[in-house]
Motif scaffolding. Structure first.
Motif, short mmCIF file in Angstrom:
data_model
loop_
_atom_site.label_atom_id
_atom_site.label_comp_id
_atom_site.label_asym_id
_atom_site.label_seq_id
_atom_site.Cartn_x
_atom_site.Cartn_y
_atom_site.Cartn_z
N TYR A 176 -9.15 -2.90 19.73
CA TYR A 176 -9.12 -1.48 19.39
C TYR A 176 -8.10 -1.19 18.29
O TYR A 176 -7.08 -1.89 18.16
N SER A 177 -8.37 -0.13 17.54
CA SER A 177 -7.39 0.35 16.57
C SER A 177 -7.67 1.82 16.29
O SER A 177 -8.53 2.42 16.93
N ILE A 178 -6.91 2.36 15.34
CA ILE A 178 -7.11 3.77 14.98
C ILE A 178 -7.27 3.87 13.47
O ILE A 178 -6.83 2.99 12.72
N MET A 196 3.90 3.78 6.04
CA MET A 196 3.85 5.14 5.51
C MET A 196 2.54 5.84 5.90
O MET A 196 2.02 6.66 5.20
N TRP A 218 -16.29 -2.78 12.04
CA TRP A 218 -15.67 -1.85 12.98
C TRP A 218 -16.65 -0.72 13.30
O TRP A 218 -17.45 -0.34 12.44
N LEU A 246 -2.97 4.30 1.88
CA LEU A 246 -3.47 2.94 2.08
C LEU A 246 -4.16 2.38 0.83
O LEU A 246 -5.05 1.56 0.91
N VAL A 290 10.83 1.28 6.66
CA VAL A 290 10.31 2.64 6.66
C VAL A 290 11.15 3.53 7.58
O VAL A 290 11.50 4.65 7.24
N TRP A 303 -8.53 -0.05 26.81
CA TRP A 303 -8.44 -1.47 26.38
C TRP A 303 -7.73 -2.24 27.50
O TRP A 303 -6.52 -2.43 27.46
N ILE A 361 9.33 -1.82 3.49
CA ILE A 361 9.02 -1.37 2.14
C ILE A 361 9.41 -2.48 1.17
O ILE A 361 10.51 -3.02 1.25
N LEU A 375 -3.86 6.82 20.78
CA LEU A 375 -3.17 5.63 21.31
C LEU A 375 -3.13 5.68 22.84
O LEU A 375 -3.30 4.65 23.50
N TYR A 390 1.57 -4.74 4.18
CA TYR A 390 0.59 -5.02 5.23
C TYR A 390 0.19 -6.48 5.11
O TYR A 390 0.04 -6.99 4.00
N PHE A 423 -1.76 -2.86 14.42
CA PHE A 423 -2.79 -3.78 13.94
C PHE A 423 -4.01 -2.94 13.58
O PHE A 423 -4.73 -2.48 14.46
N LEU A 424 -4.22 -2.71 12.28
CA LEU A 424 -5.20 -1.73 11.82
C LEU A 424 -6.42 -2.42 11.21
O LEU A 424 -6.35 -3.58 10.81
N PRO A 425 -7.55 -1.70 11.14
CA PRO A 425 -8.70 -2.25 10.44
C PRO A 425 -8.32 -2.60 9.01
O PRO A 425 -7.67 -1.80 8.34
N ARG A 475 0.72 -3.67 10.05
CA ARG A 475 1.59 -2.78 9.29
C ARG A 475 3.03 -3.18 9.59
O ARG A 475 3.50 -3.04 10.72
N ARG A 523 -8.32 -7.53 11.06
CA ARG A 523 -7.21 -6.59 11.23
C ARG A 523 -6.11 -6.91 10.22
O ARG A 523 -6.02 -8.01 9.69
N THR A 557 -0.30 -1.85 20.20
CA THR A 557 -1.01 -2.84 19.37
C THR A 557 -1.92 -2.12 18.38
O THR A 557 -1.93 -2.42 17.18
N ALA A 558 -2.70 -1.16 18.88
CA ALA A 558 -3.66 -0.44 18.03
C ALA A 558 -2.94 0.33 16.93
O ALA A 558 -3.49 0.55 15.85
N ASP A 559 -1.71 0.73 17.19
CA ASP A 559 -0.93 1.51 16.23
C ASP A 559 -0.47 0.67 15.05
O ASP A 559 -0.24 1.18 13.95
N LEU A 615 0.82 -1.21 0.00
CA LEU A 615 0.00 0.00 0.00
C LEU A 615 0.85 1.26 0.00
O LEU A 615 1.97 1.28 0.53
N PRO A 618 -14.18 0.49 7.90
CA PRO A 618 -14.42 -0.82 7.26
C PRO A 618 -15.52 -1.61 7.99
O PRO A 618 -15.75 -1.40 9.18
N GLY A 621 5.91 0.00 -2.01
CA GLY A 621 4.96 0.43 -0.99
C GLY A 621 5.24 -0.29 0.30
O GLY A 621 6.15 -1.13 0.36
N GLU A 622 4.45 0.05 1.32
CA GLU A 622 4.65 -0.63 2.60
C GLU A 622 3.83 -1.93 2.60
O GLU A 622 2.71 -1.97 2.11
#
Lengths: 585, 68
Positions: free
Chosen positions: B20-22, B1, B33, A324, A391, B53, A376, B46, A336, A357-359, A372, A369, A353-355, A320, B30, A333-334
């Protein structure tokens, strides 16, 4: 889950050898019986489903027994390296929320009293049933060292391990395979080494306990007829260089953990045409392998780079851009990743974790999830990925975004290069400089580093030309077998670093000009035949230099003059001409 | 990125397993969520997640363990 897989093998073939270390072999029946006994000790001591149990042990058949016992109790294991400093070991155990530690008897003394230690040789007379677990239960916690911040404990569920070792699309495991176990338990390559053979009824042979050496690995592979092994990129390159014959009986060799160089792969396939080679790539957060790239002698001629390849079964990848959005084939790209290999997250670190592991907007499964990776990659038109860099490693040099990994790749394409590392060093004046370290295949010609630097000019733009190419006999490795970038020697960033001989400035103008160059470039001494741009000059400090020249000599030299006559003596002549014509006016 | 510009707003989201996520605030959420309600610069999101959480086990695992 994993325990039951091993029990199934024990029922199928109880007398088959399961694990061998330092001359001791356990059959599948013995392994399971011992694990059951130790497991009951753990349960009696208070270990419960969902707990994380520390393992402070050196390679031994007991270590495998302990892992199986912990899983049978419904708990997860966290390997702590006995060679780590005690403070770090204890910090990791504390961070993991560990109460119980299974420790080798000589190591138990060093464990603080707040932990309950258990001996791996303890056996219970009671015989409780195995605690039933599901794919969501944790199998282990693996700490990633991370370049910044505190280590993060990656929580890996059984499902993620099963997706790694069953229904594999990149290797077939045969019942008569002999696997090597050499990676520290704290390193997640051990997941593949241990659970792939035990889940398939194969023989697991451990490298001798204690510090891992090339000789120790080679001897174990030869003596026990190892057919499948995983090696760190560093150790793989070393073994190809020093003992390629050790791989004569190997069927499938997997290497990874760092960038694999095409030269050694080509040499391996030429020496052993029957061997299959796989580059296994993946972050700990997606359980050992995310993508693989496999080749054999039949397919492997003219290797230019070794890609990291395509996803393993049960894993999806997306390359991505910053928005994204998927990049086009051929672009960078990066990376995922998503699917059954994903970890639960970082133990006790919800924000971190939230930073990462993304939707996952691309999944058909609601609520999925994606991780990221921070890596690259270039997505090749054939669908395989090539690793480009981190990155975090991207740096701006002279306003250009520079990937040290791209410079490493370019160096590798030059003849005679065995291994390289390219790092960014910051000089005293704050300027960032690329420094390349190169290990030759053979005795290098004189001034080889300088020649390589010249050769790079044919393929790389100026900001990517290393400030220095340093030739070394070897590169330092971490305990995980990766190039230890922290341990690379720091060169004198203020030293004159050009291929031409030093000729002292001759005229008064040259002397005064050399003083200005030193101030602008942070380099000394400056020779009369030195090229401003070879010494680290660029468009920005060229402007600075010409300003200093105007202040010092009272004449204006256009920038193009500096570009066309970039040596100290040439610029000195231009200056004298300009001053004479100025005086005549 | 991912954009880490602190001037850009993110929102906190969670899925059916209460993981949880951001997400960048202007992005479409999506399927599966929902927005948790907190909005702000990335680091503040965060930090908020670090507070709310408290049990990182997926909801289905928590329920199964409590049923035992």
């Amino acid at each position: 889950m994993l325990y039951e897989r091993v029990v199934r093998q024990a029922l199928r073939n109880p007398s088959a050898p399961a694990v061998t270390c330092d001359g001791e072999t356990l059959t599948y029946e013995q392994l399971v019986r011992r694990a059951d006994g130790l497991s009951d000790v753990l349960t009696t001591a208070g270990v419960r489903r969902g707990d994380v149990v520390g393992v402070l042990m050196r390679r031994s058949t007991d270590m495998i027994t302990a892992l199986l016992a912990i899983l049978r109790a419904g708990a997860a294991y966290v390997g702590v390296d006995p060679d780590d400093p005690p403070q770090r070991r204890n910090d990791l155990l504390t961070d993991a929320g560990v109460e119980f530690v299974v420790a080798d008897d000589p190591l138990r003394e060093g464990v603080p009293g707040r932990f309950t230690t258990l001996s791996p040789s303890a056996v219970s007379r009671s015989s409780g049933a195995a605690v039933s677990t599901t794919g969501d239960d944790l199998a282990y916690v693996s700490f990633t060292s991370g370049s910044t911040g505190r280590p993060k404990g990656v929580m890996v569920p059984h499902r993620a391990v099963l997706r790694l070792i069953t229904d594999m699309n990149w290797m077939d495991v045969r019942r008569d395979d002999v696997f090597l176990q050499a990676a520290p338990l704290a390193f997640d390559a051990s997941t593949f080494e241990i659970w792939a053979p035990l889940a398939h009824g194969c023989h697991l042979v451990m490298a001798p306990s204690g510090r891992l050496t090339l000789e120790g690995v080679a001897e174990t592979v030869r003596e026990h007829g190892v057919t499948v092994l995983w090696l760190t990129a560093g150790l793989f390159h070393e073994m190809v260089a020093h003992d390629i014959g050790a791989f004569a009986g190997v069927r499938h060799l997997v290497a990874g953990g760092d960038v694999i160089q095409p030269g050694p792969v080509g040499r391996l396939l030429a020496a052993h045409p029957g061997i299959t080679f796989t580059n296994g790539y993946g972050p700990t957060e997606n359980t050992t392998f995310t993508t693989t790239w496999t080749t054999s002698a039949a397919a492997g001629d003219g290797l230019d780079t070794i890609p990291i390849g395509t996803p393993v079964n049960g894993t999806r990848i997306a390359v991505l851009d910053a928005e994204l959005q998927p990049v086009e084939a051929g672009a960078c790209g990066e990376l995922y990743v998503s699917g059954a290999g994903l970890a639960r997250g970082y133990l006790g670190q919800p924000g971190a974790t939230a930073d990462r592991f993304l939707p996952d907007p691309f999944s058909s499964e609601p609520g999925a999830r994606m991780y990221r990776t921070g890596d690259i990659v270039r997505l090749r038109p054939d669908g395989a990925c090539e690793f480009v860099g981190r990155v975090d490693d991207q740096v701006k040099i002279l306003g250009h975004r520079v990937e040290p990994g791209a410079v490493e790749t370019a160096l590798h394409r030059l003849p005679g290069v065995s291994r390289t590392a390219v790092v960014v060093r910051t000089a005293a004046d704050g300027a960032k400089r690329l420094v390349a370290y190169v290990v030759p295949e053979d005795v290098p010609p004189p001034h080889w580093g300088e020649r390589l630097r010249e050769q790079l000019r044919a393929t790389l733009p100026a900001p990517l030309i290393p400030w220095a190419v340093l030739v070394r006999d070897t590169l330092p490795l971490t305990s995980n077998g990766k190039t230890d970038r922290e341990a690379l020697p720091v060169p004198d960033l203020t030293a004159r670093n050009v291929p031409n001989e030093f000729v002292a400035p001759r005229t008064d103008v040259e002397h005064r000009l050399a003083g200005l160059w030193e101030g602008v470039l942070g380099v000394e001494p400056i020779g009369a035949d030195d090229d401003f741009f070879d010494l680290g000059g660029h468009s920005l400090n060229a402007t600075e230099l010409l300003g200093a020249v105007r202040a010092e000599f009272g004449v204006t030299i256009p920038a193009r003059v500096l570009y066309l006559q970039p040596t100290l003596s040439e610029l000195g002549e231009q200056l004298e001409t300009a001053m004479r014509s100025g005086a005549q006016r | 990125m991912v954009d880490i510009d602190e001037k850009v707003d993110y929102i906190v989201v969670l899925n059916g397993e209460e993981q949880y996520s951001i997400l960048l605030a202007d992005r479409e959420i999506p399927a599966g969520w929902v927005a948790e309600g907190f909005r702000g610069p990335r680091q503040e999101c965060l930090d908020h997640i670090d507070v709310v959480w408290t049990d990182m086990r997926p909801l289905s695992v928590r329920r199964r363990m409590e049923g035992n």
